[in-house]
Each structure stands twice: as C-alpha cells, then as structure tokens.
Design a protein around this motif. Structure first.
Motif, PDB file in Angstrom:
ATOM      1  N   HIS A 290       6.819   3.193  -4.947  1.00 58.01           N
ATOM      2  CA  HIS A 290       8.076   3.949  -4.932  1.00 58.01           C
ATOM      3  C   HIS A 290       9.326   3.481  -5.543  1.00 58.01           C
ATOM      4  CE1 HIS A 290       6.303   7.381  -3.277  1.00 58.01           C
ATOM      5  NE2 HIS A 290       6.175   7.121  -2.093  1.00 58.01           N
ATOM      6  N   ASN A 291       9.374   2.266  -5.362  1.00 53.15           N
ATOM      7  CA  ASN A 291      10.432   1.446  -6.050  1.00 53.15           C
ATOM      8  C   ASN A 291      10.347   0.702  -7.535  1.00 53.15           C
ATOM      9  OD1 ASN A 291      11.741   1.761  -3.660  1.00 53.15           O
ATOM     10  ND2 ASN A 291      11.192   0.062  -2.506  1.00 53.15           N
ATOM     11  N   GLY A 292       9.232   1.205  -7.745  1.00 51.29           N
ATOM     12  CA  GLY A 292       8.902   0.668  -9.191  1.00 51.29           C
ATOM     13  C   GLY A 292       8.394  -0.689  -9.368  1.00 51.29           C
ATOM     14  N   LYS A 293       7.811  -1.183  -8.261  1.00 53.07           N
ATOM     15  CA  LYS A 293       7.453  -2.515  -8.194  1.00 53.07           C
ATOM     16  C   LYS A 293       6.010  -3.011  -8.542  1.00 53.07           C
ATOM     17  CE  LYS A 293      11.613  -4.328  -6.782  1.00 53.07           C
ATOM     18  NZ  LYS A 293      11.693  -4.768  -5.424  1.00 53.07           N
ATOM     19  N   ILE A 294       5.269  -1.755  -8.528  1.00 57.32           N
ATOM     20  CA  ILE A 294       3.881  -1.610  -8.698  1.00 57.32           C
ATOM     21  C   ILE A 294       3.825  -0.585  -9.748  1.00 57.32           C
ATOM     22  CG2 ILE A 294       1.500  -1.595  -8.048  1.00 57.32           C
ATOM     23  CD1 ILE A 294       2.260  -2.393  -5.350  1.00 57.32           C
ATOM     24  N   ASP A 295       2.828  -0.865 -11.211  1.00 60.72           N
ATOM     25  CA  ASP A 295       3.080   0.244 -12.078  1.00 60.72           C
ATOM     26  C   ASP A 295       1.821   1.223 -11.208  1.00 60.72           C
ATOM     27  OD1 ASP A 295       0.595  -1.754 -12.465  1.00 60.72           O
ATOM     28  OD2 ASP A 295       0.106  -0.444 -14.120  1.00 60.72           O
ATOM     29  N   GLU A 296       1.619   2.322 -12.173  1.00 61.88           N
ATOM     30  CA  GLU A 296       1.008   3.460 -11.725  1.00 61.88           C
ATOM     31  C   GLU A 296      -0.539   3.255 -11.604  1.00 61.88           C
ATOM     32  OE1 GLU A 296       0.152   7.968 -13.039  1.00 61.88           O
ATOM     33  OE2 GLU A 296       1.210   6.756 -14.457  1.00 61.88           O
ATOM     34  N   GLU A 297      -1.084   2.449 -12.646  1.00 57.11           N
ATOM     35  CA  GLU A 297      -2.519   2.139 -12.628  1.00 57.11           C
ATOM     36  C   GLU A 297      -3.113   1.353 -11.721  1.00 57.11           C
ATOM     37  OE1 GLU A 297      -5.974   2.673 -14.272  1.00 57.11           O
ATOM     38  OE2 GLU A 297      -4.290   3.883 -14.892  1.00 57.11           O
ATOM     39  N   LYS A 298      -2.199   0.153 -11.220  1.00 57.91           N
ATOM     40  CA  LYS A 298      -2.662  -0.634 -10.302  1.00 57.91           C
ATOM     41  C   LYS A 298      -2.499  -0.089  -8.837  1.00 57.91           C
ATOM     42  CE  LYS A 298      -3.989  -4.453  -8.430  1.00 57.91           C
ATOM     43  NZ  LYS A 298      -5.472  -4.751  -8.805  1.00 57.91           N
TER      44      LYS A 298
ATOM     45  N   ARG B 210      -3.032   3.179  -8.337  1.00 59.74           N
ATOM     46  CA  ARG B 210      -4.219   4.186  -8.287  1.00 59.74           C
ATOM     47  C   ARG B 210      -5.269   3.316  -7.871  1.00 59.74           C
ATOM     48  NH1 ARG B 210      -4.066   5.563 -13.406  1.00 59.74           N
ATOM     49  NH2 ARG B 210      -2.933   7.362 -12.940  1.00 59.74           N
ATOM     50  N   SER B 211      -5.401   2.194  -8.420  1.00 62.62           N
ATOM     51  CA  SER B 211      -6.612   1.567  -7.933  1.00 62.62           C
ATOM     52  C   SER B 211      -6.685   1.097  -6.370  1.00 62.62           C
ATOM     53  CB  SER B 211      -6.839   0.338  -8.852  1.00 62.62           C
ATOM     54  OG  SER B 211      -7.736  -0.557  -8.438  1.00 62.62           O
ATOM     55  N   LEU B 212      -5.259   0.732  -6.087  1.00 56.30           N
ATOM     56  CA  LEU B 212      -5.351   0.190  -4.702  1.00 56.30           C
ATOM     57  C   LEU B 212      -5.476   1.629  -3.626  1.00 56.30           C
ATOM     58  CD1 LEU B 212      -2.986  -2.137  -2.987  1.00 56.30           C
ATOM     59  CD2 LEU B 212      -2.827   0.215  -2.173  1.00 56.30           C
ATOM     60  N   ARG B 213      -4.836   2.652  -4.090  1.00 57.80           N
ATOM     61  CA  ARG B 213      -4.899   3.747  -3.151  1.00 57.80           C
ATOM     62  C   ARG B 213      -6.398   4.373  -3.198  1.00 57.80           C
ATOM     63  NH1 ARG B 213      -4.781   8.149  -6.114  1.00 57.80           N
ATOM     64  NH2 ARG B 213      -3.264   8.553  -8.025  1.00 57.80           N
TER      65      ARG B 213
ATOM     66  N   GLY C  68      -9.356   5.734  -0.036  1.00 53.81           N
ATOM     67  CA  GLY C  68      -9.740   6.983   0.269  1.00 53.81           C
ATOM     68  C   GLY C  68      -8.652   7.969  -0.079  1.00 53.81           C
ATOM     69  N   VAL C  69      -7.746   7.508  -0.821  1.00 54.91           N
ATOM     70  CA  VAL C  69      -6.245   8.413  -1.241  1.00 54.91           C
ATOM     71  C   VAL C  69      -6.479   8.681  -2.742  1.00 54.91           C
ATOM     72  CG1 VAL C  69      -4.045   8.753  -1.371  1.00 54.91           C
ATOM     73  CG2 VAL C  69      -4.957   7.208   0.590  1.00 54.91           C
TER      74      VAL C  69
ATOM     75  N   GLU D 236     -12.773   2.208   1.135  1.00 52.56           N
ATOM     76  CA  GLU D 236     -13.646   2.239   0.076  1.00 52.56           C
ATOM     77  C   GLU D 236     -14.244   3.600  -0.125  1.00 52.56           C
ATOM     78  OE1 GLU D 236     -15.657  -1.643   0.503  1.00 52.56           O
ATOM     79  OE2 GLU D 236     -13.777  -2.148   1.340  1.00 52.56           O
ATOM     80  N   ALA D 237     -13.677   4.624   0.347  1.00 54.65           N
ATOM     81  CA  ALA D 237     -14.335   5.981   0.015  1.00 54.65           C
ATOM     82  C   ALA D 237     -14.275   6.450  -1.337  1.00 54.65           C
ATOM     83  CB  ALA D 237     -13.607   6.910   0.874  1.00 54.65           C
ATOM     84  N   CYS D 238     -13.269   5.785  -2.020  1.00 50.85           N
ATOM     85  CA  CYS D 238     -12.780   6.368  -3.554  1.00 50.85           C
ATOM     86  C   CYS D 238     -12.878   4.892  -4.281  1.00 50.85           C
ATOM     87  CB  CYS D 238     -11.831   7.103  -3.676  1.00 50.85           C
ATOM     88  SG  CYS D 238     -11.466   8.553  -2.590  1.00 50.85           S
ATOM     89  N   GLY D 239     -12.540   5.020  -5.577  1.00 50.23           N
ATOM     90  CA  GLY D 239     -12.134   3.599  -6.354  1.00 50.23           C
ATOM     91  C   GLY D 239     -13.458   2.947  -6.740  1.00 50.23           C
ATOM     92  N   ASN D 240     -13.187   1.710  -7.665  1.00 53.18           N
ATOM     93  CA  ASN D 240     -14.285   1.121  -8.040  1.00 53.18           C
ATOM     94  C   ASN D 240     -15.059   0.090  -7.164  1.00 53.18           C
ATOM     95  OD1 ASN D 240     -13.721   2.522 -10.446  1.00 53.18           O
ATOM     96  ND2 ASN D 240     -12.325   0.634 -11.132  1.00 53.18           N
ATOM     97  N   THR D 241     -15.813   0.727  -6.223  1.00 49.62           N
ATOM     98  CA  THR D 241     -16.096  -0.023  -5.081  1.00 49.62           C
ATOM     99  C   THR D 241     -17.579   0.410  -4.498  1.00 49.62           C
ATOM    100  OG1 THR D 241     -15.141   1.692  -3.401  1.00 49.62           O
ATOM    101  CG2 THR D 241     -13.670  -0.357  -3.839  1.00 49.62           C
ATOM    102  N   VAL D 242     -18.327  -0.146  -3.616  1.00 51.10           N
ATOM    103  CA  VAL D 242     -19.187   0.498  -3.207  1.00 51.10           C
ATOM    104  C   VAL D 242     -19.041   1.873  -2.326  1.00 51.10           C
ATOM    105  CG1 VAL D 242     -21.514   0.187  -1.545  1.00 51.10           C
ATOM    106  CG2 VAL D 242     -20.587  -1.494  -2.850  1.00 51.10           C
ATOM    107  N   ARG D 243     -19.181   2.989  -2.673  1.00 51.72           N
ATOM    108  CA  ARG D 243     -19.105   4.194  -2.061  1.00 51.72           C
ATOM    109  C   ARG D 243     -19.945   4.376  -0.951  1.00 51.72           C
ATOM    110  NH1 ARG D 243     -16.436   7.684  -5.659  1.00 51.72           N
ATOM    111  NH2 ARG D 243     -15.177   6.918  -6.868  1.00 51.72           N
ATOM    112  N   ASN D 244     -19.652   5.727  -0.227  1.00 45.05           N
ATOM    113  CA  ASN D 244     -20.173   5.887   0.916  1.00 45.05           C
ATOM    114  C   ASN D 244     -21.708   5.990   0.872  1.00 45.05           C
ATOM    115  OD1 ASN D 244     -20.266   6.866   3.917  1.00 45.05           O
ATOM    116  ND2 ASN D 244     -20.847   8.968   3.163  1.00 45.05           N
TER     117      ASN D 244
END
Length: 700
Positions: A28-36, A38-41, A45-46, A120-128
């Motif tokens: 929210h404070n602009g310290k992390i870019d959108e793409e990074k 997105r990967s984290l959330r 599972g978000v 790890e419910a979403c993203g570039n991880t081992v899914r369910n």
C-alpha cells in the motif's frame, strides 16, 4: 510496520501471517511492486478476483479431508469475512470470495486455530495435493494412500525448494488402478500398487490440461513408499532450475519434459540425489490418525417419499470396504453451498459418522463411515439440508469452474450453461440420472479449471465474432476424452465452436445420436469408432454466426448484453527500483538460510542460499536488460556477461560456485561454506552495481 498480532501457538505459522500483514502494508505504501506482491499473496492463498477491490481466498485442504471442527471454522470465517458461500474446487479446496485484502491476515489466523491453512494454495508452488476421495474406504484399493498424501503435503509445505518456481506444480494420489486421482493429467501422479507384498506407487510425470493438454509419462513403474518424497524433491529441484520463467505459457512441467525428454530428465533427477539429504523417507502409515466412526443407535425415522429414497440409494450410496458401513455421496450443484448447511452437516457427521467429510474432484461431498442401519436417518437429515438430489457422480452431475462469475480469466459463463445443461438432462434424458459412463465438464476459458478437455463431453468458454464485428459468448465443444485407468487417459478433440445459447442443442444432438447408434458402447468407445469428422458434420450448422438473434448476445445466467472482459486489472503499484528490490530479497534469503542453519536444517539452508545466488545474478542481468528465462540460463548468462569478460572476478566460474549444490551432500560444513559464498557474492555484485551507478552519474 503495523503491529499485527495473532493467537497462533505455532511460531512458524504466526510469522507467516505477520509477514503477510507487513507486506500488505509495504504494498500500500509503494515499497513493493505489484508483480512481487502478487507472487507473495498468491503463495498465501490470496487471489485477485474479477470484481475490483476484493479477493478470492483459496483454503488448502490436503486430499479433500475436512474434519467437523474445521468445517465449522471455515463457515465462521466465511460469515465474518465473506458472504457465507463456500465453493468446492476440482482440486478439493474450498474458496470464498469478496474478501477485503487488508483482512486476509486475520482471516488466516482464524483458520489456523483449527489447523487449516492458506499457505501455497495458489501461486508458483506445490498446490493442494489431491487424492481419491474414497481413499481408506475404497473397495478396490490395495492400501490407504491418505498417510502418504499427508506426509507429502507436510514435507513440502514451506519447503524452500518449491516457493518460487517458474509455475505451479500439481500432485495427485490414486487409491487404485481405477486412477480416480487422475494421475495422467498431473505434473506428478502416484497410483497405489503392491509388488511382492511391498507397498509402493506407479509414478506418472509431466501431464497437464490447459490449451495444450499432455498425457503424463511413466517415470517409474514402481517405487517403494519410502522413495516417493526423495523422488519428488529431485523432480522439484530440476523443475525449479531448468523450468521456464519468462513465458508463463511454457512454464509447466509438461513443457520441460517435452523439451529435454523423459530420459534426459530422469538423468538430471538422478544426478541431483547428491544434494538430497534424505535418500529414503519412511512413512509410518500406522501412525496416521484416521477418523474413527462413532457407535450410535439408529434413530427411528419415517420416509415420506419411498420412491425418491430408493432412487437416491441407487445413485448416491457408495460401497465401503469396511463391513457394515457405506459412504454417502452428496451432489453439490456447481460445488456451491452455504455456511448454514455446512455447520449442520458438520454436526451431523460428528455425532453419527466419523466426524469428517471428503471433498471430491467433481466438486461434491462424500460422508464416509455411515452405518448401514443409519442410512434412512441420514437421508431424512440430509433432505432437510437440500442434500439428497439423486445422481452423485453420474452423467447428470456436471462439473464447472466459476467462469465469469468471479474469475479474472473467465471468457464465458460456465456456471450458467452448466445449470441449463443439467436442466435439459433431467427433463429430457432421465435415463442419465444413473449413468456413470458419461462425464460432462465445463470451463470458462482455456485454462481448464473445469477439466473440460478430459471429459467425454466438454465445453470451453470462448467468443465468436459476426461478420459485422459484433462479439457473442461461445462454447468450444470437445468430445472423446476419458479416464481409462492405471495412468492412461484420452484428451478430447475440439470439434466445433458454437454460440453459447446453442450449447443445449449441441448436447441434444450428441446424446440423441449416441442413444440411437452406440449399441451398448460407452461414449469413449462410440466416439473412437465414429470420430471427430462425424460429429463435426453433425454439429457444423450450429457454428453459423450470420443468423444470431439478440438472445445470442446475452450469456447464460445474466440479463445483460455480453462484453468480453479478461483479466480486469488490480491496482498498479508505483515505480520502484527493481534491482534494489531483488538485492533486498537476496538478503532475506540469506537470513532464511542462516535461520535454517541455526536450526540444523542444512538442506533447507543450502537451498535458501542457492536461491539468493540465483536472485542476485538475476538482478545483475536485468540491469543489463538481459532475458532470464530459467535458473540454468541465469547461471550461464552471468558467466558469459560478467565472469568471462572479467567485469566481476569470482575466482572461478559462477557455474562452478553455484552448482556445488548438486555435487556435495548437505552437511553442516558445506552449508556454512555455501551460505558464506552466497553472502560474498551478494556483496560483490552490489559493490559492482554501486560503482556502475556512480560512473553513470559522473558521465551525466
């Protein structure tokens, strides 16, 4: 940083949740870019939703098992943070929608009170990790795969080797040769086998759906159970290092296997064994805590509609290998049900069954361990919940993804057409109420979350354009897919593309022809002898877009004129220094390596250090506007651009430095040295970057 606190006893989980809260604030404070961000959330599972400003939350439920207390907890969370509706996915997860991003950390904290995770419910991880919903009660199974699926889930959750892969990775377990876990369409699939009295698995690799479905190869005909975790670790390490990272369309395991070949891939996995700490991981199946049925007398009940009850019994009761018990299948229309029913269901199975439900790959619910003399009672109780619709796992039980209801990628409505096709089947083809040889599946786009391209009859959301450039919702009709068992399957052919409102007519023609001419063959058998061209001719006139009516421009389930909208954007972050951000991440990875080292988890420490090395090299290549498709490519390019030219002196090649990871066992001494190398490398490239920036300033 906000002072978010949880009541979670597990410090690892608590740290995860606090980290998510902190990263939301940084975003929210602009310290992390959108793409990074997105990967984290996504790895928590978000997931961004089609509707702007809200999120879809995916709750990870390994092999579809949900205890009564967990179902009540999920219901409470859905009521508090969402809208009280639960959606069962084709990967045995539960999704809730319309959640405020800022509330996701506290939502997660509430779920963890009953050991339910988003991690790890979403993203570039081992899914369910999915499994046959009848695991443990399947009359055909050689043994219960649940303990092995559970051990796999726990071993790879938060494991550093699979946190930032090029793409997602999907794993399944099938309880028998019926392959109800669909191993042939997974990145890694395990089919239970017994050989010479020893438990093990047939292993399938490199399967997938999407726009380019691929049948999995046999990686091993049989491996013993203690080898499944080391095997998967080796596979993941190679996928992480050699998998595509730039083009998402080419970043799945199926493309890597296709590119380097099965033999080449197996050779790389074998070479990687030096880096794997545990060459054998014994899984104590006897220690697995399975749910036990309660002992209770059957209450006396009166069945009001005996014919409906008998029909339900004929389609929704599932034989169970435990004598005296059956399982009950609940047909959940489109996988959607509400929390009021979920709570009552949780209480029912806790008091009268084994205190658990299973979520199925067809978006349904299974209640295991129902005493045979309780079947009538369960029917009356489920009838109160609207859960006694006949046709569980039969032709009338259509699978569909959320499509344009909530998904960013949805092109056309999948839930609306599924609803209509079920209506057509019930009204016009009642014989299919008991038919389990015909499988119909629908996806709202090519990504195949509804698994349309492995169905006997599949529909995929698309669009058609009229000669005067008007756009209408459409359906690609696919025919001939199916599960053949033991890791074998067929993918459906794309036959015709029709306006969505003609979907029911397409289904009628297919079924009418099948009824008239199949002569007892299954649909897969019938399609095999008739072929794509036959059905193309049968349906071809439905493709004509020169005669569309106004109704054809309104999709199923809506009254509004269709507008094609894909990937409605989430808010963009402010511009930041990407190179500096990558260096910061490298520092975090080294910190994680040191923590793992201090906890004597040397293999994890080494992999965190490896990730830091690759990340630091990637930063330098991006600074030079160079492509970074794969880890292996990053390593070779760094050598070419910086080491071979003398711009950075490492005393060796970067490849020699970093590839120590697969040449030495993960000992304490090697871990300490490798972390030190990662730290020194980061210092060296940062110093080089600062010197270059200073030169650039002077030149200006």
């Amino acid at each position: 940083m906000q002072s978010f606190r949880t009541e979670i006893e597990n410090p690892v989980v608590e740290n995860d949740i606090i980290e998510l809260a902190n990263k939301i604030e940084l975003f929210h404070n602009g310290k992390i870019d959108e793409e990074k961000f997105r990967s984290l959330r996504l790895a928590r599972g978000v997931y961004g939703q089609r509707q702007e400003g809200v999120q879809m939350i995916r709750i990870k439920l390994p092999y579809g098992k949900v205890k009564s207390n967990q179902l009540r907890r999920i219901s409470d969370v859905s009521d508090e943070y969402s809208r009280g509706r639960l959606h069962i996915t084709t990967r045995q997860d539960i999704q809730i929608h319309y959640v405020d991003l800022n509330r996701t950390p506290e939502l997660w904290a509430e779920l963890e009170k009953d050991d339910v995770t988003l991690r790890e419910a979403c993203g570039n991880t081992v899914r369910n990790i999915t499994a046959s919903e009848l695991a443990g009660i399947d009359v055909n199974e050689p043994f219960d795969v649940s303990p092995y699926a559970d051990a796999m889930f726990r071993f790879f959750l938060r494991n550093p080797i699979c946190q930032e892969m090029g793409r997602k990775f999907k794993v399944s377990f099938s309880s028998s040769d019926d392959d109800t876990g669909l191993s042939y369409m997974h990145d890694l699939g395990f089919i239970a086998k017994i050989k010479n009295g020893v438990r093990g698995f047939k292993v399938m690799i490199g399967g997938g759906l999407g726009s380019q479905p691929r049948h999995a190869d046999v990686l091993y005909d049989f491996i013993e159970t203690d080898k499944i975790i080391p095997t998967m670790e080796g596979v993941l390490r190679i996928f992480d290092r050699h998998g595509e990272r730039k083009s998402r369309a080419k970043a799945r395991m199926k493309f890597l296997i296709k590119d380097i070949g099965l033999d080449g891939f197996k050779a790389l996995v074998d070479e990687e064994q030096n880096a794997i700490e545990h060459k054998s991981v014994a899984i104590d199946a006897d220690a697995y805590v399975a749910s036990k049925p309660v002992s209770v007398e059957a209450p006396q009940v009166e069945i009001n509609n005996v014919d409906a009850f008998n029909l339900w019994k004929s389609t929704n009761l599932i034989p169970q290998k435990q004598e005296g018990y059956v399982a009950i299948g609940i047909k959940v229309l489109l996988g959607d049900f509400y929390t009021d029913k979920a709570r009552l269901l949780a209480n029912l199975v806790e008091k009268y069954a084994a205190g658990e439900i299973r979520l199925s790959l067809r978006q349904n619910i299974v209640i295991p361990f129902v005493k045979e003399d309780l079947v009538s009672f369960f029917y009356t109780e489920l009838e109160k919940l609207g859960f006694v619709e006949a046709g569980y796992n039969k032709a009338i039980d259509i699978t569909a993804c959320p499509g344009t209801d909530t998904c960013n990628l949805g092109i056309a409505s999948s839930t609306g057409i599924a609803d209509e096709l079920e209506r057509v089947l019930k009204a016009e083809y009642p014989q299919y109420l008991k038919n389990e040889d015909l499988v119909i599946k629908i996806s709202g786009c090519m990504n195949a979350c509804g698994q349309h391209n492995m169905a006997n009859i599949g529909f995929q959301g698309m669009t058609v354009r009229t000669p005067d450039k008007l756009v209408a919702p459409a359906l690609q009709v696919l025919l001939g897919g199916g599960n053949l068992g033991d890791g074998n399957g067929l993918f459906a052919d794309k036959v015709v593309k029709v306006p969505s409102k003609r979907g029911p007519e397409a289904l009628r023609r297919i079924l009418n022809d099948f009824e008239a001419n199949a002569n007892g063959k299954t649909f897969v058998e019938y399609y095999k002898v008739t072929g794509e061209r036959y059905f193309y001719d049968l349906l071809n006139d439905l493709q004509d877009v020169t005669n569309l009516t106004q109704d054809d421009f309104i999709d199923w389930g809506t009254n509004e004129e269709y507008v094609k909208e894909i990937g409605i954007g989430e808010c963009a972050g402010v511009v930041i220094d990407l190179i500096a951000t990558l260096f910061f991440e490298s520092e975090e990875k080294i910190e994680n390596a040191q923590k793992a080292f201090n906890n004597s988890v040397y293999s994890n420490a080494i992999y965190h250090a490896y990730s830091s090395l690759v990340n630091s090299a990637k930063a330098m290549l991006l600074a030079e506007n160079k492509s970074t498709n794969t880890h292996a490519g990053i390593i070779s390019q760094f050598d070419e651009l910086f080491v071979a030219t003398g711009r950075i002196d490492l005393g060796s090649s970067f490849a020699d430095l970093i590839y120590q990871i697969n040449k030495f066992a993960p000992t304490k001494d090697f871990a300490a040295n490798y972390i030190e190398n990662a730290n020194a490398f980061l210092d060296k490239v940062k110093s080089y970057r600062e010197a270059q920036n200073e030169l650039n300033k002077q030149a200006i």
